[in-house]
Design an enzyme around this catalytic site. Structure first.
Site, short mmCIF file in Angstrom:
data_model
loop_
_atom_site.label_atom_id
_atom_site.label_comp_id
_atom_site.label_asym_id
_atom_site.label_seq_id
_atom_site.Cartn_x
_atom_site.Cartn_y
_atom_site.Cartn_z
N GLY A 113 0.82 -1.21 0.00
CA GLY A 113 0.00 0.00 0.00
C GLY A 113 0.85 1.26 0.00
O GLY A 113 2.07 1.20 0.19
N ARG A 173 3.93 6.11 1.74
CA ARG A 173 4.46 7.49 1.78
C ARG A 173 3.96 8.29 0.58
O ARG A 173 4.63 9.20 0.11
CB ARG A 173 5.98 7.47 1.78
CG ARG A 173 6.49 6.67 0.62
CD ARG A 173 7.84 6.90 0.20
NE ARG A 173 8.12 5.81 -0.73
CZ ARG A 173 9.23 5.67 -1.37
NH1 ARG A 173 10.18 6.52 -1.20
NH2 ARG A 173 9.38 4.68 -2.20
N ASP A 182 8.63 6.27 7.81
CA ASP A 182 8.25 7.62 8.26
C ASP A 182 7.35 8.34 7.26
O ASP A 182 6.94 9.47 7.49
CB ASP A 182 9.51 8.45 8.55
CG ASP A 182 10.43 8.54 7.34
OD1 ASP A 182 10.02 8.13 6.22
OD2 ASP A 182 11.57 9.02 7.49
N GLY A 183 7.08 7.69 6.13
CA GLY A 183 6.20 8.31 5.13
C GLY A 183 6.85 9.46 4.37
O GLY A 183 6.18 10.16 3.60
N ASP A 191 4.41 -4.99 -7.28
CA ASP A 191 3.77 -3.75 -6.82
C ASP A 191 4.32 -2.54 -7.56
O ASP A 191 3.76 -1.45 -7.47
CB ASP A 191 3.95 -3.57 -5.30
CG ASP A 191 5.40 -3.64 -4.87
OD1 ASP A 191 6.05 -4.66 -5.16
OD2 ASP A 191 5.90 -2.67 -4.27
N ASN A 192 5.40 -2.72 -8.30
CA ASN A 192 5.95 -1.62 -9.10
C ASN A 192 5.68 -1.82 -10.58
O ASN A 192 6.42 -1.32 -11.42
CB ASN A 192 7.45 -1.49 -8.85
CG ASN A 192 7.76 -1.07 -7.42
OD1 ASN A 192 6.93 -0.46 -6.76
ND2 ASN A 192 8.95 -1.41 -6.95
N ASP A 198 7.53 4.03 -10.16
CA ASP A 198 8.32 3.81 -8.95
C ASP A 198 9.81 3.76 -9.24
O ASP A 198 10.46 2.71 -9.14
CB ASP A 198 7.84 2.55 -8.20
CG ASP A 198 6.61 2.86 -7.35
OD1 ASP A 198 6.04 3.96 -7.52
OD2 ASP A 198 6.22 2.03 -6.53
P1 AMP Z 1 8.98 1.04 -3.12
O1 AMP Z 1 10.34 0.60 -2.72
O2 AMP Z 1 8.88 2.50 -3.40
O3 AMP Z 1 8.37 0.22 -4.17
O4 AMP Z 1 8.11 0.82 -1.79
C1 AMP Z 1 7.77 -0.43 -1.26
C2 AMP Z 1 6.77 -0.26 -0.13
O5 AMP Z 1 7.37 0.41 0.97
C3 AMP Z 1 5.55 0.56 -0.48
O6 AMP Z 1 4.44 0.02 0.19
C4 AMP Z 1 5.90 1.93 0.04
O7 AMP Z 1 4.77 2.70 0.29
C5 AMP Z 1 6.65 1.58 1.31
N1 AMP Z 1 7.60 2.65 1.70
C6 AMP Z 1 8.74 2.97 1.06
N2 AMP Z 1 9.37 3.99 1.70
C7 AMP Z 1 8.61 4.31 2.76
C8 AMP Z 1 8.71 5.29 3.80
N3 AMP Z 1 9.72 6.13 3.88
N4 AMP Z 1 7.71 5.32 4.72
C9 AMP Z 1 6.68 4.48 4.66
N5 AMP Z 1 6.53 3.54 3.71
C10 AMP Z 1 7.47 3.45 2.77
MG MG Z 2 6.67 0.86 -5.07
#
Ligand code: AMP
Ligand code: MG
Length: 466
Positions: free
Chosen positions: A85, A88, A119-120, A242-243, A252
């Site tokens: 989900g 951030r 931390d979002g 998810d990407n 992403d």
């Molecule tokens: P990603 O690596 O961008 O594909 O992210 C993988 C998952 O980790 C997704 O669900 C993102 O929303 C979550 N995520 C990545 N970075 C953060 C962050 N700094 N804070 C909260 N969730 C994160």
């Molecule tokens: Mg992603």
């Protein structure tokens, strides 16, 4: 004047367990870093002369914005994670424009119920990287999400060190992923899965005649996308499901990078220890990802053997579909308009030559246009075969010039833009964005950006930076 976005939200009207409504977090001091006024115009957005930083930091919500974090799951490096989900990111809303429907999303705008331990937030580096690379991909002619704005937040983000916070405003045909389908399929929520399928089909492939046709459209879009990546030396780095966008956009941007020296097995990402997402592996991984989508659609078709067989057939034929697209695109890169499997040897011969001589991917294809004699001097057999094959092509040099970029966002230039920005100098970042608007043209003003990195400049590893 207030900001006017032609918002017309539809995802927000889906069942409430598709998302959480969530407001962006407050920021200390929003500062505008970049604003893509051409894109704003295309999107029919009207903005006041001042205060853009507050809008793109999520501090002032334009009328009609209804921020929400979307639910999805996904296979990360082959392992299923049932709950990912938007951790951030927040979808502000959808724009209904003449050129289609677009999501407007803030990335780095604070925690959501999906943040888990995160931390979002985003720090400046990944925001600038995504801004540069997504816009460059667009100008290279590759389907991608885009960047409307980048703002600094004035907040500190803790990673290995303390870094400045930033928010990217991302524009996408939608943020529906293979992982969005997986989320409902694995939860056994067939009603939601059917709702998602109907919604997505209408939004992206409205004229698809059946669920098989829908799957085949997604597959076609992804095969086209991944072979486009290969043709410019792009390595996504995290091709988790998810990407992987249902609309077929590059999405992403994390530890993504571009080939400097050609190597089929090249990996940049620090977390891709087994090379699952290596340069040439991308052509195999997309087959796996599409098989996961087919799996996630199965509960909708229930036990209909006929549809099951159709799904199976679509996945089975992906490798040959990818091979023929690759052949077509790489044929053009060496000046052959209609390549056949007989040209495979010539194309592979060129690439193998680059690998054995340790030569730069992008520069070498341009060199074949600008100084073809060079290839005669290093590999006369290959050169003679190439000259004879292209001799009956009407204009092989124009064909090559139209598909072989002169400029790509080189890893070391991106790093330089980021490190300069950390020292409050955004000039290299802006210069790179300007140069990359015309990647197929030669411009002496930007000739330094064409160069491959020196040993000292070369980026050997990239990081997620989340
Ligand atoms: P990603 O690596 O961008 O594909 O992210 C993988 C998952 O980790 C997704 O669900 C993102 O929303 C979550 N995520 C990545 N970075 C953060 C962050 N700094 N804070 C909260 N969730 C994160
Ligand atoms: Mg992603």
């Amino acid at each position: 004047m207030n900001a006017q976005f032609p918002f017309d939200n539809t995802y927000a009207n889906l069942p409430s367990h598709f998302f959480y409504k969530q407001k962006p977090a407050p920021v200390t001091k929003a500062e505008l870093i970049a604003f893509n006024s051409n894109l704003a115009e295309e999107l029919e957005i009207k903005l006041p002369n001042s205060g853009l930083e507050l809008i793109f930091a999520g501090q002032i919500l334009p009328e009609g914005a209804d921020p929400l974090a979307q639910a999805y799951a996904g296979h990360q490096f082959g392992y299923y994670n049932p709950k990912l989900g938007d951790g951030r990111a927040l979808l502000l809303g959808e724009l209904d424009t003449k050129s289609g429907r677009y999501d407007i999303q803030l990335k780095g705008s604070g925690t959501t119920p999906y943040s888990r331990n995160g931390d979002g937030l985003s720090w400046l580096g990944p925001v600038l990287r995504e801004y540069i690379v997504s816009e460059a991909m667009h100008h290279l002619g590759i389907s991608t999400t885009r960047s409307l704005a980048a703002v600094g937040t004035g907040d500190k983000v803790l990673r290995e060190t303390v870094l400045p916070g930033a928010i990217l405003t991302r524009v996408a045909k939608s943020h529906i992923r293979v992982g969005t389908f997986q989320y409902f399929a694995h939860n056994g929520d067939i009603e939601a899965l059917e709702t998602l399928y109907k919604y997505t089909k209408k939004r992206h492939y409205d004229d698809a005649k059946s669920i098989t046709d829908f799957l085949s459209r997604v597959i076609n879009a992804q095969c086209d996308l991944v072979t486009n990546w290969l043709s410019i030396g792009f390595i996504h780095g995290v091709m988790n499901t998810d990407n992987c966008s249902i609309a077929g956009e590059t999405i992403d941007y994390g530890p993504c990078a571009f080939l400097d020296k050609y190597s089929a097995s090249k990996v940049f990402s620090s977390i891709d220890t087994h090379g699952r997402y290596a340069y040439s592996a991308q052509a195999d991984v997309i087959v796996w990802n599409m098989a996961q989508l087919a799996n996630a659609l199965l509960p909708i078709v229930k036990n209909n053997i006929e549809v099951l067989n159709e799904f199976n057939e679509l996945i089975q034929k992906m490798p040959s579909q990818i091979r023929s697209l690759w052949l077509k695109k790489f044929g053009k890169k060496i000046g052959i308009t209609k390549s056949t499997s007989e040209d495979l040897k010539l194309i592979s011969g060129f690439l193998n030559g680059l690998a054995s001589r340790n030569e730069d991917f992008t520069i070498s294809f341009r060199k074949l246009i600008e100084e073809p004699e060079y290839f005669k001097s290093v590999d006369a057999d290959w050169y003679n075969a190439w000259e004879s094959r292209t001799s009956d092509e009407p204009d092989p040099f124009s064909v090559m010039a139209s598909v072989n970029p002169n400029l790509i966002p080189r890893n070391h230039q991106i790093e330089f833009a980021i490190s300069s920005a950390l020292n409050s100098n955004f000039e290299p970042f802006h210069r790179l964005n300007v140069a990359l608007k015309l990647p197929y043209e030669k411009n002496s003003k930007f000739s330094d950006l064409e160069l491959s990195p020196t040993d000292k400049e070369e980026v050997v590893k990239t990081f997620c930076g989340t």
